[in-house]
Write a protein that holds these residues in place. Structure first.
Motif, PDB file in Angstrom:
ATOM      1  N   MET A   1      -5.707   5.964  -6.353  1.00  0.00           N
ATOM      2  CA  MET A   1      -4.585   5.509  -7.175  1.00  0.00           C
ATOM      3  C   MET A   1      -4.999   4.292  -8.004  1.00  0.00           C
ATOM      4  O   MET A   1      -4.541   4.108  -9.116  1.00  0.00           O
ATOM      5  CB  MET A   1      -3.376   5.181  -6.308  1.00  0.00           C
ATOM      6  CG  MET A   1      -2.685   6.397  -5.710  1.00  0.00           C
ATOM      7  SD  MET A   1      -2.056   7.528  -6.967  1.00  0.00           S
ATOM      8  CE  MET A   1      -3.254   8.827  -6.934  1.00  0.00           C
TER       9      MET A   1
ATOM     10  N   ALA B   1       7.416  12.089   2.562  1.00  0.00           N
ATOM     11  CA  ALA B   1       7.281  11.936   1.101  1.00  0.00           C
ATOM     12  C   ALA B   1       7.760  10.579   0.614  1.00  0.00           C
ATOM     13  O   ALA B   1       7.810  10.313  -0.553  1.00  0.00           O
ATOM     14  CB  ALA B   1       8.034  13.042   0.390  1.00  0.00           C
ATOM     15  N   ARG B   2       8.173   9.719   1.571  1.00  0.00           N
ATOM     16  CA  ARG B   2       8.721   8.452   1.070  1.00  0.00           C
ATOM     17  C   ARG B   2       7.809   7.275   1.178  1.00  0.00           C
ATOM     18  O   ARG B   2       7.015   7.049   1.913  1.00  0.00           O
ATOM     19  CB  ARG B   2       9.989   8.136   1.830  1.00  0.00           C
ATOM     20  CG  ARG B   2      11.069   9.050   1.257  1.00  0.00           C
ATOM     21  CD  ARG B   2      12.373   8.390   1.150  1.00  0.00           C
ATOM     22  NE  ARG B   2      13.147   8.588   2.357  1.00  0.00           N
ATOM     23  CZ  ARG B   2      14.153   7.780   2.684  1.00  0.00           C
ATOM     24  NH1 ARG B   2      14.413   6.746   1.968  1.00  0.00           N
ATOM     25  NH2 ARG B   2      14.856   8.039   3.746  1.00  0.00           N
TER      26      ARG B   2
ATOM     27  N   LEU C   1       0.842  -1.192   0.000  1.00  0.00           N
ATOM     28  CA  LEU C   1       0.000   0.000   0.000  1.00  0.00           C
ATOM     29  C   LEU C   1       0.876   1.240   0.000  1.00  0.00           C
ATOM     30  O   LEU C   1       2.050   1.174   0.318  1.00  0.00           O
ATOM     31  CB  LEU C   1      -0.886   0.007   1.246  1.00  0.00           C
ATOM     32  CG  LEU C   1      -1.886  -1.130   1.334  1.00  0.00           C
ATOM     33  CD1 LEU C   1      -2.578  -1.113   2.687  1.00  0.00           C
ATOM     34  CD2 LEU C   1      -2.913  -1.013   0.212  1.00  0.00           C
ATOM     35  N   PHE C   2       0.272   2.363  -0.369  1.00  0.00           N
ATOM     36  CA  PHE C   2       0.966   3.631  -0.206  1.00  0.00           C
ATOM     37  C   PHE C   2       0.717   4.057   1.243  1.00  0.00           C
ATOM     38  O   PHE C   2      -0.312   4.652   1.566  1.00  0.00           O
ATOM     39  CB  PHE C   2       0.466   4.653  -1.216  1.00  0.00           C
ATOM     40  CG  PHE C   2       0.624   4.171  -2.635  1.00  0.00           C
ATOM     41  CD1 PHE C   2       1.888   3.880  -3.129  1.00  0.00           C
ATOM     42  CD2 PHE C   2      -0.467   3.976  -3.455  1.00  0.00           C
ATOM     43  CE1 PHE C   2       2.054   3.420  -4.425  1.00  0.00           C
ATOM     44  CE2 PHE C   2      -0.316   3.515  -4.751  1.00  0.00           C
ATOM     45  CZ  PHE C   2       0.956   3.226  -5.240  1.00  0.00           C
ATOM     46  N   GLN C   3       1.671   3.709   2.098  1.00  0.00           N
ATOM     47  CA  GLN C   3       1.484   3.812   3.548  1.00  0.00           C
ATOM     48  C   GLN C   3       1.151   5.219   4.036  1.00  0.00           C
ATOM     49  O   GLN C   3       0.376   5.382   4.961  1.00  0.00           O
ATOM     50  CB  GLN C   3       2.767   3.362   4.256  1.00  0.00           C
ATOM     51  CG  GLN C   3       3.253   1.993   3.859  1.00  0.00           C
ATOM     52  CD  GLN C   3       2.712   0.926   4.769  1.00  0.00           C
ATOM     53  OE1 GLN C   3       2.412   1.187   5.924  1.00  0.00           O
ATOM     54  NE2 GLN C   3       2.574  -0.271   4.244  1.00  0.00           N
ATOM     55  N   ASP C   4       1.772   6.211   3.409  1.00  0.00           N
ATOM     56  CA  ASP C   4       1.590   7.575   3.891  1.00  0.00           C
ATOM     57  C   ASP C   4       0.442   8.297   3.195  1.00  0.00           C
ATOM     58  O   ASP C   4       0.339   9.515   3.254  1.00  0.00           O
ATOM     59  CB  ASP C   4       2.885   8.379   3.722  1.00  0.00           C
ATOM     60  CG  ASP C   4       3.987   7.829   4.607  1.00  0.00           C
ATOM     61  OD1 ASP C   4       3.654   7.236   5.649  1.00  0.00           O
ATOM     62  OD2 ASP C   4       5.166   7.980   4.257  1.00  0.00           O
ATOM     63  N   MET C   5      -0.384   7.534   2.499  1.00  0.00           N
ATOM     64  CA  MET C   5      -1.556   8.140   1.886  1.00  0.00           C
ATOM     65  C   MET C   5      -2.794   7.545   2.553  1.00  0.00           C
ATOM     66  O   MET C   5      -2.756   6.460   3.120  1.00  0.00           O
ATOM     67  CB  MET C   5      -1.564   7.873   0.375  1.00  0.00           C
ATOM     68  CG  MET C   5      -0.397   8.547  -0.319  1.00  0.00           C
ATOM     69  SD  MET C   5      -0.157   8.043  -2.022  1.00  0.00           S
ATOM     70  CE  MET C   5      -1.410   8.981  -2.854  1.00  0.00           C
TER      71      MET C   5
ATOM     72  N   ARG D   1       3.267  11.448  -4.947  1.00  0.00           N
ATOM     73  CA  ARG D   1       3.493  10.852  -3.626  1.00  0.00           C
ATOM     74  C   ARG D   1       3.530   9.338  -3.726  1.00  0.00           C
ATOM     75  O   ARG D   1       4.348   8.678  -3.085  1.00  0.00           O
ATOM     76  CB  ARG D   1       2.403  11.309  -2.649  1.00  0.00           C
ATOM     77  CG  ARG D   1       2.608  12.749  -2.196  1.00  0.00           C
ATOM     78  CD  ARG D   1       1.718  13.071  -1.024  1.00  0.00           C
ATOM     79  NE  ARG D   1       0.328  13.140  -1.438  1.00  0.00           N
ATOM     80  CZ  ARG D   1      -0.692  12.755  -0.692  1.00  0.00           C
ATOM     81  NH1 ARG D   1      -0.476  12.269   0.515  1.00  0.00           N
ATOM     82  NH2 ARG D   1      -1.916  12.869  -1.134  1.00  0.00           N
ATOM     83  N   ALA D   2       2.642   8.789  -4.555  1.00  0.00           N
ATOM     84  CA  ALA D   2       2.627   7.339  -4.718  1.00  0.00           C
ATOM     85  C   ALA D   2       3.967   6.859  -5.287  1.00  0.00           C
ATOM     86  O   ALA D   2       4.553   5.893  -4.799  1.00  0.00           O
ATOM     87  CB  ALA D   2       1.478   6.923  -5.633  1.00  0.00           C
TER      88      ALA D   2
ATOM     89  N   GLN E   1       6.707   6.823  -2.823  1.00  0.00           N
ATOM     90  CA  GLN E   1       6.651   5.739  -1.834  1.00  0.00           C
ATOM     91  C   GLN E   1       7.012   4.387  -2.428  1.00  0.00           C
ATOM     92  O   GLN E   1       7.686   3.589  -1.799  1.00  0.00           O
ATOM     93  CB  GLN E   1       5.258   5.680  -1.209  1.00  0.00           C
ATOM     94  CG  GLN E   1       5.023   6.816  -0.220  1.00  0.00           C
ATOM     95  CD  GLN E   1       3.588   6.860   0.256  1.00  0.00           C
ATOM     96  OE1 GLN E   1       3.024   5.861   0.637  1.00  0.00           O
ATOM     97  NE2 GLN E   1       3.001   8.038   0.223  1.00  0.00           N
ATOM     98  N   ASP E   2       6.542   4.121  -3.635  1.00  0.00           N
ATOM     99  CA  ASP E   2       6.775   2.799  -4.220  1.00  0.00           C
ATOM    100  C   ASP E   2       6.503   2.847  -5.731  1.00  0.00           C
ATOM    101  O   ASP E   2       5.366   2.801  -6.163  1.00  0.00           O
ATOM    102  CB  ASP E   2       5.830   1.786  -3.541  1.00  0.00           C
ATOM    103  CG  ASP E   2       6.089   0.359  -4.017  1.00  0.00           C
ATOM    104  OD1 ASP E   2       6.741   0.186  -5.057  1.00  0.00           O
ATOM    105  OD2 ASP E   2       5.625  -0.561  -3.336  1.00  0.00           O
TER     106      ASP E   2
END
Ligand SMILES: Nc1ncnc2c1ncn2[C@@H]1O[C@H](COP(=O)(O)OP(=O)(O)O)[C@@H](O)[C@H]1O
Ligand SMILES: [Mg+2]
Lengths: 235, 371
Positions: free
Chosen positions: A99, B370-371, A87-91, B250-251, B254-255
């Motif tokens: 997304m 931001a990561r 998952l995009f952890q910080d979102m 941002r996505a 992160q990955d």
């Protein structure tokens, strides 16, 4: 719908997929089982173009996809729910779902699908503003599947959706997979939990060190001596 | 008071540059050492556009722009067409656009227009640098990319030296709209009587010094710069959190693999990141040109070094951290100047950074968001 024929893939020089052939027909649930390190995840990544296909062909809906970039493959209607959720952890939960629908332009339908996904996973609706990284393991898995569904795929690739979940949750997740399939999405399911996977699948493939060693109806695989011994732990 | 305002002005510029470093680091894990030069070019483009530049110089800049535009157009076309037609089209498009810029540089155009165009040009510069220098090295060892970045920075510095020479330049006062001029009427402060007739904003817009209390006046230019900096940061925040592209950024930060599984074209998002970061760098360069009247080919290096420290201070990869880091270092430098250490302001910036890193190794906000 999807067909891999004699696919080879490599990490650096190491051959990880040694010529595997798998077919998935529209409407099916196909299980891909095998021990850790057999090459199941690599197979899914080869389908999605994340891992290069060295030799062999992958066709999807009568189109050769083995040399297309990931974004193009995704556009054709394949969505992967990766191992370990990714998952995009910080979102937030909602942003993660957005997304999923990133590629789509049909605003009205996206809204409808979002509602639908919330119906399947009510807990995600309650937590839509929460950061994905703060969800529990089960909730994270649900979000990962929901995000995959938001892509409105024709073929959904699920990589070990039961990994690390409590038994009750595992049951729940498998019920949901069955339901998604009933609603018209074809599913290729990678699992170490062979019993569960085979009990909801139509057909199954067994992989060992980069090769498909067995393929049959799931019903037959459940009775197969070798499968029972090695993967179901029944003598 | 003056020192604080100056510190905030300078800090705002650092913050805008630092955000560029941090955004790029967040998304591709690379310290873009050429970012300081992008800031420098932002300032110089405006200079070249608001003054009448000689034919030779204009030609040189346009030649440079031909390369930049050509690469930028190519990078967008290659997704849709095969390489050869894309190349041909970008050559035609690049020539056309750079021919147009030749006249922009040759003549003198209004400041606002120059400001806007400079942002666009530098965005193209940033996207082109990413495409030719960093993209081929995406999977190469970090050191290779780092050395390339340093090389890119040196090349751009020398291009600027070639075009504009090494000496210091300044924006000519008469070509800057009165709104953002520093001088007061007749070089004097306004009397209380006049002041009472004007509203704060009128004063701000008329471009005079504003009296805070007693004998303390601050330049409205600097206030304007600080406000503009904050405004741009708010806009950036909105872009990153509310728009589709921002969320995709941002996505990707992160990955990237998972982002591409969502159908996000990660290369395209990286291109946009460079465009936005570079545009903000240009703003910083122009504002700095307005406030301090000195443009030089090494200005990017000098500011870049501090802005980089600001990005590290804020936790590299963390956008709000970079902003706050920029302001902290700007203030630290002006405090240093105030207590008589003006020779040491760069040392002070780094001392503050090191102090912070020792005390809070993960940056001011603890966790790299931001990561
Ligand atoms: N990124 C990688 N680099 C090198 N080798 C890898 C990488 N990912 C997986 N492998 C190797 O490839 C083989 C297959 O892995 P994987 O497809 O993840 O298996 P499974 O999903 O069946 O557990 C393993 O031997 C694993 O060590
Ligand atoms: Mg796996």
């Amino acid at each position: 719908m999807l067909s891999l024929s004699q696919v080879h893939s490599y990490y650096d020089k190491m051959e990880v997929l040694k010529g595997i052939s798998i077919d998935v027909a529209e409407g099916e649930i196909v299980a891909l089982i095998g021990a850790n390190g057999a090459g199941k995840t690599t197979t899914l990544n080869a389908i999605c173009g994340v891992v290069k296909v060295g030799k062999g062909k992958i066709r999807f809906l009568d189109k050769e996809i083995s040399s297309l970039p990931t974004t193009e493959i995704v556009k054709l209607g394949i969505s992967q729910v990766p191992e370990g959720r990714k998952l995009f952890q910080d979102m937030t939960v909602l942003e993660n779902l957005e997304m999923g629908s990133y590629r789509r332009r049909d605003k009205q339908e996206i809204k409808r699908d979002l509602k639908h996904v919330y119906e399947i996973f009510p807990v995600l609706f309650e937590r839509k503003k929460q950061l994905a990284g703060t969800l529990s393991g089960g909730e994270q898995q649900m979000l990962a599947i929901a995000r995959g569904l938001m892509m409105k795929p024709r073929l959904l690739l699920l990589d070990e959706p039961s990994l690390g979940l409590a038994p009750i949750l595992v049951n729940q997740i498998f019920e949901i997979i069955k339901k998604i399939n009933k609603l018209g999405t074809t599913i290729l399911l990678v699992e170490q939990n062979a019993h569960m996977a085979l009990s909801i699948a139509n057909r199954g493939y067994v992989m060992e060190t980069g090769k498909v060693v067995l393929e049959d109806l799931a019903f037959n695989l459940l009775k197969n001596e070798m499968v029972r011994k090695t993967y179901l732990g029944i003598a | 008071m003056d020192y604080i305002i100056s510190g905030l002005t300078m800090g705002g510029a650092y913050a805008l540059i630092a955000v560029g470093y941090t955004m790029v680091y967040g998304i591709i894990g690379l310290i873009n050492f050429a970012h300081g030069e992008i800031y420098m070019f932002g300032a110089y483009f405006v200079f070249a556009m608001i003054v009448e530049t000689s034919k030779n110089t204009s030609f040189l800049i346009s030649l440079f722009m031909l390369v930049i535009f050509g690469i930028t157009i190519y990078l967008f076309l290659r997704d849709k067409f095969s390489p050869l037609p894309s190349l041909a089209l970008s050559l035609v498009g690049g020539s056309f656009l750079s021919g147009f810029t030749f006249f922009l540089f040759l003549t003198s155009i209004p400041f606002y227009l120059a400001f806007l165009l400079s942002m666009i040009f530098t965005s193209c510069l940033g996207m082109a640098i990413e495409f030719i220098a960093y993209r081929p090295l995406r999977d190469a060892p970090r050191l290779a990319a780092l050395i390339t970045a340093i090389g890119m920075s040196l090349i751009l510095q020398n291009v600027a030296r070639l075009i504009w020479g090494a000496r210091t330049r300044a924006y000519p006062d008469q070509l800057i709209p009165s709104i953002i001029k520093t001088q007061t009427i007749n070089g004097e402060f306004l009397t209380d009587k006049l002041l009472s007739k004007m509203s704060f904003f009128e004063l701000l817009l008329k471009g005079h010094k504003i009296r805070i209390f007693g004998d303390t006046y601050i330049s409205s230019l600097k206030i304007l710069i600080i406000l503009l900096t904050i405004l741009i940061m708010i806009i950036l925040h909105l872009i990153i959190h509310k728009t589709k592209i921002g969320k995709a950024m941002r996505a990707c930060a992160q990955d990237k693999v998972t982002a591409s599984l969502m159908g996000i074209d990660t290369d395209r998002i990286i291109t946009y990141t460079f465009a936005i970061g570079s545009g903000m760098g240009a703003v910083a360069g122009i504002l700095n040109g307005l406030a301090y009247h000195n443009l030089s080919p090494t200005m990017g290096y000098k500011a870049g070094v501090v802005a980089f420290a600001a990005a590290v201070l804020g936790g590299i990869g963390n956008i709000p951290g970079a902003m706050v880091g920029g302001f902290i270092l700007g203030l630290a430098q002006s405090i240093a100047a105030w207590i008589g250490l003006s020779q040491w302001i760069y040392g002070v910036a780094y001392a503050v950074m090191i102090l912070f890193i020792v005390l809070r190794p993960t940056g001011i906000f603890g966790k790299a968001t931001a990561r």
